[in-house]
Design an enzyme around this catalytic site. Sequence first.
Site, PDB file in Angstrom:
ATOM      1  N   GLU A  20      -4.212  -9.630   3.249  1.00  0.00           N
ATOM      2  CA  GLU A  20      -5.028  -9.363   4.441  1.00  0.00           C
ATOM      3  C   GLU A  20      -6.219 -10.311   4.570  1.00  0.00           C
ATOM      4  O   GLU A  20      -6.628 -10.684   5.664  1.00  0.00           O
ATOM      5  CB  GLU A  20      -5.538  -7.906   4.420  1.00  0.00           C
ATOM      6  CG  GLU A  20      -4.459  -6.865   4.711  1.00  0.00           C
ATOM      7  CD  GLU A  20      -3.705  -6.388   3.483  1.00  0.00           C
ATOM      8  OE1 GLU A  20      -3.732  -7.075   2.437  1.00  0.00           O
ATOM      9  OE2 GLU A  20      -3.085  -5.319   3.583  1.00  0.00           O
ATOM     10  N   GLU A  80       0.831  -1.215   0.000  1.00  0.00           N
ATOM     11  CA  GLU A  80       0.000   0.000   0.000  1.00  0.00           C
ATOM     12  C   GLU A  80       0.867   1.267   0.000  1.00  0.00           C
ATOM     13  O   GLU A  80       0.533   2.261  -0.645  1.00  0.00           O
ATOM     14  CB  GLU A  80      -0.950  -0.029   1.202  1.00  0.00           C
ATOM     15  CG  GLU A  80      -1.983  -1.150   1.060  1.00  0.00           C
ATOM     16  CD  GLU A  80      -2.917  -1.234   2.242  1.00  0.00           C
ATOM     17  OE1 GLU A  80      -2.442  -1.586   3.340  1.00  0.00           O
ATOM     18  OE2 GLU A  80      -4.114  -0.946   2.079  1.00  0.00           O
TER      19      GLU A  80
HETATM   20  N1  COA Z   1       3.831  -8.413  11.439  1.00  0.00           N
HETATM   21  C1  COA Z   1       4.553  -8.782  12.504  1.00  0.00           C
HETATM   22  N2  COA Z   1       5.565  -9.656  12.452  1.00  0.00           N
HETATM   23  C2  COA Z   1       5.872 -10.160  11.248  1.00  0.00           C
HETATM   24  C3  COA Z   1       5.179  -9.804  10.075  1.00  0.00           C
HETATM   25  C4  COA Z   1       4.113  -8.885  10.212  1.00  0.00           C
HETATM   26  N3  COA Z   1       3.398  -8.466   9.160  1.00  0.00           N
HETATM   27  N4  COA Z   1       5.707 -10.482   9.046  1.00  0.00           N
HETATM   28  C5  COA Z   1       6.709 -11.215   9.544  1.00  0.00           C
HETATM   29  N5  COA Z   1       6.801 -11.031  10.862  1.00  0.00           N
HETATM   30  C6  COA Z   1       7.738 -11.662  11.794  1.00  0.00           C
HETATM   31  C7  COA Z   1       7.428 -13.133  11.979  1.00  0.00           C
HETATM   32  O1  COA Z   1       6.417 -13.297  12.952  1.00  0.00           O
HETATM   33  C8  COA Z   1       8.773 -13.660  12.419  1.00  0.00           C
HETATM   34  O2  COA Z   1       8.937 -13.349  13.784  1.00  0.00           O
HETATM   35  P1  COA Z   1       9.712 -14.416  14.773  1.00  0.00           P
HETATM   36  O3  COA Z   1      11.113 -14.451  14.232  1.00  0.00           O
HETATM   37  O4  COA Z   1       9.587 -13.739  16.098  1.00  0.00           O
HETATM   38  O5  COA Z   1       8.979 -15.697  14.626  1.00  0.00           O
HETATM   39  C9  COA Z   1       9.757 -12.821  11.620  1.00  0.00           C
HETATM   40  O6  COA Z   1       9.032 -11.649  11.223  1.00  0.00           O
HETATM   41  C10 COA Z   1      10.266 -13.502  10.375  1.00  0.00           C
HETATM   42  O7  COA Z   1       9.137 -13.964   9.653  1.00  0.00           O
HETATM   43  P2  COA Z   1       9.121 -15.374   8.892  1.00  0.00           P
HETATM   44  O8  COA Z   1       7.703 -15.678   8.556  1.00  0.00           O
HETATM   45  O9  COA Z   1       9.864 -16.386   9.702  1.00  0.00           O
HETATM   46  O10 COA Z   1       9.997 -14.973   7.605  1.00  0.00           O
HETATM   47  P3  COA Z   1       9.975 -15.611   6.153  1.00  0.00           P
HETATM   48  O11 COA Z   1      11.082 -14.946   5.434  1.00  0.00           O
HETATM   49  O12 COA Z   1       9.955 -17.098   6.230  1.00  0.00           O
HETATM   50  O13 COA Z   1       8.562 -15.161   5.528  1.00  0.00           O
HETATM   51  C11 COA Z   1       6.847 -13.563   4.962  1.00  0.00           C
HETATM   52  C12 COA Z   1       8.344 -13.816   5.202  1.00  0.00           C
HETATM   53  C13 COA Z   1       6.729 -12.053   4.724  1.00  0.00           C
HETATM   54  C14 COA Z   1       6.361 -14.348   3.758  1.00  0.00           C
HETATM   55  C15 COA Z   1       6.018 -13.989   6.198  1.00  0.00           C
HETATM   56  O14 COA Z   1       6.638 -13.476   7.355  1.00  0.00           O
HETATM   57  C16 COA Z   1       4.598 -13.501   6.174  1.00  0.00           C
HETATM   58  O15 COA Z   1       3.757 -14.077   5.508  1.00  0.00           O
HETATM   59  N6  COA Z   1       4.291 -12.391   6.932  1.00  0.00           N
HETATM   60  C17 COA Z   1       2.951 -11.872   7.062  1.00  0.00           C
HETATM   61  C18 COA Z   1       2.489 -11.167   5.815  1.00  0.00           C
HETATM   62  C19 COA Z   1       1.090 -10.599   5.980  1.00  0.00           C
HETATM   63  O16 COA Z   1       0.127 -11.315   6.178  1.00  0.00           O
HETATM   64  N7  COA Z   1       0.995  -9.266   5.902  1.00  0.00           N
HETATM   65  C20 COA Z   1      -0.254  -8.569   6.026  1.00  0.00           C
HETATM   66  C21 COA Z   1      -0.434  -8.094   7.416  1.00  0.00           C
HETATM   67  S1  COA Z   1      -2.004  -7.287   7.635  1.00  0.00           S
END
Ligand code: COA
Length: 261
Positions: free
Chosen positions: A135, A115
């Site tokens: 989302e 966004e």
């Molecule tokens: N908010 C808060 N924490 C987040 C985050 C978010 N949007 N996205 C990632 N993190 C945190 C994870 O909880 C993790 O924390 P931890 O180490 O304490 O467990 C850390 O960042 C690393 O994330 P991880 O998922 O292990 O990394 P990855 O490289 O394997 O995957 C993503 C990256 C971005 C694909 C995955 O983290 C993800 O899907 N995040 C959420 C995306 C999302 O739904 N965004 C919309 C939010 S409304």
Amino acid sequence: MTYSKISVDIEDRIATITLTDPERRNAMSLPMREECMSALRELETSDDADCIILTGDGPKAFSAGADINELKERTVTSELSSQANLRRELPRFLETMRLPTLACINGHCLGAGLEIALACTLRIAANTARLGLPEINLGVIPGSGGTQRLARVIGLGRAMQMVTLGEPISAQEAFTMGLVNAVHEGTDLMEAGREICWKWQAKGPVSLMAARDAVLASPDIDISAGIEIERKLFALCLASGERDEGVSAFLEKRKPDLRKI
Ligand code: COA
């Protein structure tokens, strides 16, 4: 000003704002949004930079979107109160501020990250980047203008797909649908970003802003109203003196110096 969730560097009048929470994939927390807003306001009011690059720290993410821990705490009351304003004000400020903005998307660019990128003047991506509005998978919808801006950039059909299925797309797919303007090797991304900024720096600031605002107005209004806005913005370019320098330089067979006006 010192920041903890972002860094701001200015080199050759190009400001780079980097989201710096790589362990959490640069998730957009309230403090990060507040710091971004304050840095943007400062850059707009000072005369230190001609354009702004936004990027994320580390090779993995531009931003993984809104901080999901904060999302867990949000309520109907908080969402309808002024507390939530920053989520929509930050992209709007980016979109309409005096300086052009470029998102250099270095990795995951999801939810609020996309966004923010959508509100930038242009977007380029590393070939490893993934872009999406996931989302819906968390039982909510984009809340920082994503449903509106995505549809304007890539059209209703594709926006509907990304918003209702919540599946990220590759950088190459994003390029094909016009969501990003170019794709580069990750190691070349920032240099490619600077090259766009150099091109912007050769334009006049008033005609550049007028060009952006005329295009920005187009999806919201009918063609007659749009052409009227274009006419007034054209007149603004004449008043700025940039036309005088641009046309004189062409006729004198020299490079224009549109910044000195
Ligand atoms: N908010 C808060 N924490 C987040 C985050 C978010 N949007 N996205 C990632 N993190 C945190 C994870 O909880 C993790 O924390 P931890 O180490 O304490 O467990 C850390 O960042 C690393 O994330 P991880 O998922 O292990 O990394 P990855 O490289 O394997 O995957 C993503 C990256 C971005 C694909 C995955 O983290 C993800 O899907 N995040 C959420 C995306 C999302 O739904 N965004 C919309 C939010 S409304």
